[in-house]
Motif scaffolding. Structure first.
Motif, PDB file in Angstrom:
ATOM      1  N   MET A   1       0.847  -1.221   0.000  1.00 64.58           N
ATOM      2  CA  MET A   1       0.000   0.000   0.000  1.00 64.58           C
ATOM      3  C   MET A   1       0.873   1.258   0.000  1.00 64.58           C
ATOM      4  O   MET A   1       1.836   1.338   0.759  1.00 64.58           O
ATOM      5  N   ILE A   2       0.504   2.187  -0.821  1.00 59.81           N
ATOM      6  CA  ILE A   2       1.261   3.447  -0.872  1.00 59.81           C
ATOM      7  C   ILE A   2       0.795   4.360   0.269  1.00 59.81           C
ATOM      8  O   ILE A   2      -0.408   4.546   0.479  1.00 59.81           O
ATOM      9  N   ASP A   3       1.749   4.938   0.965  1.00 58.73           N
ATOM     10  CA  ASP A   3       1.449   5.972   1.960  1.00 58.73           C
ATOM     11  C   ASP A   3       1.342   7.296   1.179  1.00 58.73           C
ATOM     12  O   ASP A   3       2.348   7.958   0.919  1.00 58.73           O
ATOM     13  N   VAL A   4       0.118   7.640   0.806  1.00 59.47           N
ATOM     14  CA  VAL A   4      -0.091   8.771  -0.111  1.00 59.47           C
ATOM     15  C   VAL A   4       0.368  10.076   0.536  1.00 59.47           C
ATOM     16  O   VAL A   4       0.936  10.949  -0.127  1.00 59.47           O
ATOM     17  N   GLU A   5       0.148  10.170   1.831  1.00 55.58           N
ATOM     18  CA  GLU A   5       0.558  11.398   2.525  1.00 55.58           C
ATOM     19  C   GLU A   5       2.074  11.600   2.404  1.00 55.58           C
ATOM     20  O   GLU A   5       2.546  12.694   2.109  1.00 55.58           O
ATOM     21  N   ARG A   6       2.818  10.523   2.603  1.00 56.90           N
ATOM     22  CA  ARG A   6       4.278  10.637   2.486  1.00 56.90           C
ATOM     23  C   ARG A   6       4.679  10.906   1.040  1.00 56.90           C
ATOM     24  O   ARG A   6       5.543  11.746   0.766  1.00 56.90           O
ATOM     25  N   ALA A   7       4.009  10.203   0.112  1.00 55.68           N
ATOM     26  CA  ALA A   7       4.353  10.409  -1.307  1.00 55.68           C
ATOM     27  C   ALA A   7       4.155  11.869  -1.686  1.00 55.68           C
ATOM     28  O   ALA A   7       4.970  12.457  -2.408  1.00 55.68           O
ATOM     29  N   ARG A   8       3.080  12.480  -1.184  1.00 58.27           N
ATOM     30  CA  ARG A   8       2.803  13.888  -1.513  1.00 58.27           C
ATOM     31  C   ARG A   8       3.772  14.816  -0.775  1.00 58.27           C
ATOM     32  O   ARG A   8       4.232  15.803  -1.336  1.00 58.27           O
ATOM     33  N   ALA A   9       4.091  14.473   0.441  1.00 60.00           N
ATOM     34  CA  ALA A   9       5.035  15.313   1.186  1.00 60.00           C
ATOM     35  C   ALA A   9       6.405  15.328   0.503  1.00 60.00           C
ATOM     36  O   ALA A   9       7.140  16.310   0.575  1.00 60.00           O
ATOM     37  N   GLU A  10       6.739  14.230  -0.197  1.00 61.12           N
ATOM     38  CA  GLU A  10       8.038  14.147  -0.872  1.00 61.12           C
ATOM     39  C   GLU A  10       7.968  14.621  -2.332  1.00 61.12           C
ATOM     40  O   GLU A  10       8.905  14.412  -3.098  1.00 61.12           O
ATOM     41  N   THR A  11       6.837  15.209  -2.706  1.00 59.78           N
ATOM     42  CA  THR A  11       6.645  15.689  -4.085  1.00 59.78           C
ATOM     43  C   THR A  11       6.291  17.174  -4.027  1.00 59.78           C
ATOM     44  O   THR A  11       5.109  17.532  -3.943  1.00 59.78           O
ATOM     45  N   PRO A  12       7.289  18.055  -4.069  1.00 55.75           N
ATOM     46  CA  PRO A  12       7.002  19.481  -3.854  1.00 55.75           C
ATOM     47  C   PRO A  12       5.959  20.039  -4.820  1.00 55.75           C
ATOM     48  O   PRO A  12       5.160  20.902  -4.439  1.00 55.75           O
ATOM     49  N   GLY A  13       5.932  19.549  -6.039  1.00 54.96           N
ATOM     50  CA  GLY A  13       5.038  20.112  -7.063  1.00 54.96           C
ATOM     51  C   GLY A  13       3.551  19.989  -6.753  1.00 54.96           C
ATOM     52  O   GLY A  13       2.743  20.762  -7.290  1.00 54.96           O
ATOM     53  N   VAL A  14       3.172  19.060  -5.880  1.00 49.66           N
ATOM     54  CA  VAL A  14       1.725  18.891  -5.627  1.00 49.66           C
ATOM     55  C   VAL A  14       1.141  20.114  -4.919  1.00 49.66           C
ATOM     56  O   VAL A  14      -0.076  20.316  -4.925  1.00 49.66           O
ATOM     57  N   ALA A  15       2.010  20.964  -4.349  1.00 51.75           N
ATOM     58  CA  ALA A  15       1.507  22.192  -3.718  1.00 51.75           C
ATOM     59  C   ALA A  15       1.029  23.191  -4.774  1.00 51.75           C
ATOM     60  O   ALA A  15       0.264  24.105  -4.461  1.00 51.75           O
TER      61      ALA A  15
END
Ligand code: PLP
Length: 399
Positions: A1-15
């Motif tokens: 399972m992907i930890d989506v919160e972590r994946a997004r936290a490590e992807t600056p562009g999603v902001a």
């Protein structure tokens, strides 16, 4: 399972954006960005050649990482500037003569087709289309019936750039392997969004890019060539990295897949590619595939429920690329409206895969391609903008 919160936290562009253009070029993760910048800074500080020497282990690691990802050996990997050049270096090394047959799928990518056509025209070989399965994708049984000793290569795009289709690559590989015919697999859109293992598929050559589902830097690509085939493929271009100038005036081509590379390259990007591959494997390609498929399925369902929208994806198996059109609104306008609401998608034009578009009576399509770091809210934003466009188009028809 992907930890989506972590994946997004490590992807600056999603902001900044709802990035649904992962089939174009995905948002890089922070460690990839950091690795590229770190090497550029080292080059600035001590010199380019010196930085490459100081980071030789990280550069070598990129080959090891790709080999682990694909289930092959590091000496079967060449790193080049994009998927097209990787594919070309292998294809243009193949020998064809009059009457030889090149088989390809109807969803062939334009750059590949143009090369196939050019070589066929030069050599007297023929390019033949593999019939389509009614569900979309190659008809594997029909392909079996086409194979004979005159077939010199089968070219297959694992995931065409313009839709959800995932071709049955392993079924094709089982046939080509049994027949002793090389399978040239364009895995540009599949590597990084699903597990891709060269032995499970049975391909002999595979090309891929860094910037798409692998989330690597732009200007990176790579080629896999099965060991037994490498020495039979003389690259169309050689330099002093691919070959060695010998005292007797001749030259010797290196025995590994780096014969398909050229000497100069972007080392920061090459290191970044290795980090991107490690990063993808850190999540696990099965987990990535599961989330990508779930998001794409959800998006197709929401779009199918949207008035005026037609979803165009075909195939028994589907991946992360979702294509659609909105009645009465050109695809470019849909994409522009989405961009103005900070939702990134792209438009797939007919010329990228002419035969498939023509056969299906399609012009261009909006392409929304999801990755594991996308979330539900981003899908909803895309659908909401599309609904608004539709109701505006409806009002202007009435007024
Ligand atoms: C299926 C497919 N093959 C090849 C390519 C070319 O890749 P690159 O631009 O890295 O050469 C693309 C790019 O969109 C693609 O979708």
């Amino acid at each position: 399972m992907i930890d989506v919160e972590r994946a997004r936290a490590e992807t600056p562009g999603v902001a900044n954006v709802a990035h649904l253009n992962n089939a174009g070029s995905a948002l890089p993760a922070a460690p990839v960005h950091a690795a590229v910048v770190e090497h550029l800074e080292l080059e600035t500080a001590i010199g380019g050649y010196e930085a490459a020497a100081a980071r030789a282990d990280r550069i070598e690691h990129t080959y090891e990482a790709i080999a682990t990802l694909l289930g092959c050996h590091a000496d079967e990997i060449g790193v080049v500037e994009n998927a097209t050049r990787a594919w070309d270096m292998a294809f243009y090394a193949m020998r064809f003569g009059p009457g030889d047959r090149i088989l390809t799928s109807q969803a062939e990518y334009a750059s590949n087709y143009i090369a196939l056509r050019q070589v066929a025209d030069r050599t007297g070989a023929t390019v033949e289309w593999i019939p389509e399965d009614p569900a979309g994708g190659v008809d594997v049984a029909a392909l079996e019936g086409m194979l004979d000793e005159r077939v010199k290569v089968v070219s297959l795009v694992h995931v065409p750039s313009h839709g959800g289709l995932v071709e049955p690559a392993a079924a094709v590989g089982a046939l080509t392997r049994a027949a002793g015919i090389p399978l040239l697999l364009d895995a540009c859109q599949s590597v990084g969004q699903m597990p891709v293992d060269v032995d499970e598929i049975g391909c002999d050559v595979l090309s891929a890019t860094g910037r798409k589902f692998l989330r690597g830097p732009r200007g990176t690509g790579f080629l896999y060539v099965r060991r037994a085939l490498i020495e039979h493929l003389e690259p169309p271009l050689l330099d002093l990295h691919a070959a060695e100038w010998l005292d007797d005036g001749s030259y010797r081509i290196r025995p590994d897949a780096r014969r398909f590379e050229n000497w100069e390259c972007n080392y920061a990007a090459k290191i970044g590619l290795g980090v991107a591959v490690d990063y993808a494997m850190g999540w696990g390609l099965d987990a990535i595939r599961d989330r990508v498929v779930a998001l794409a399925t959800a998006l197709r369902e929401r779009l199918a429920d949207t008035p005026g929208v037609t979803v165009h994806d075909v195939g028994r198996e589907q991946g992360g690329i979702v294509t659609f059109s909105l009645a009465g609104t050109p695809s470019a306008e849909v994409a522009a409206a989405l961009r103005s609401e900070r939702v990134n998608v792209s438009v797939s034009p007919r010329s990228y895969s002419l035969v498939d578009f023509a056969r299906r009576g399609l012009d261009d399509m909006v392409r929304a391609s999801v990755h594991y770091y996308n979330d539900d809210e981003e899908l909803d934003r895309l659908v909401a903008v599309t609904r608004r466009l539709r109701s505006r188009a409806g009002q202007s028809i009435l007024s």
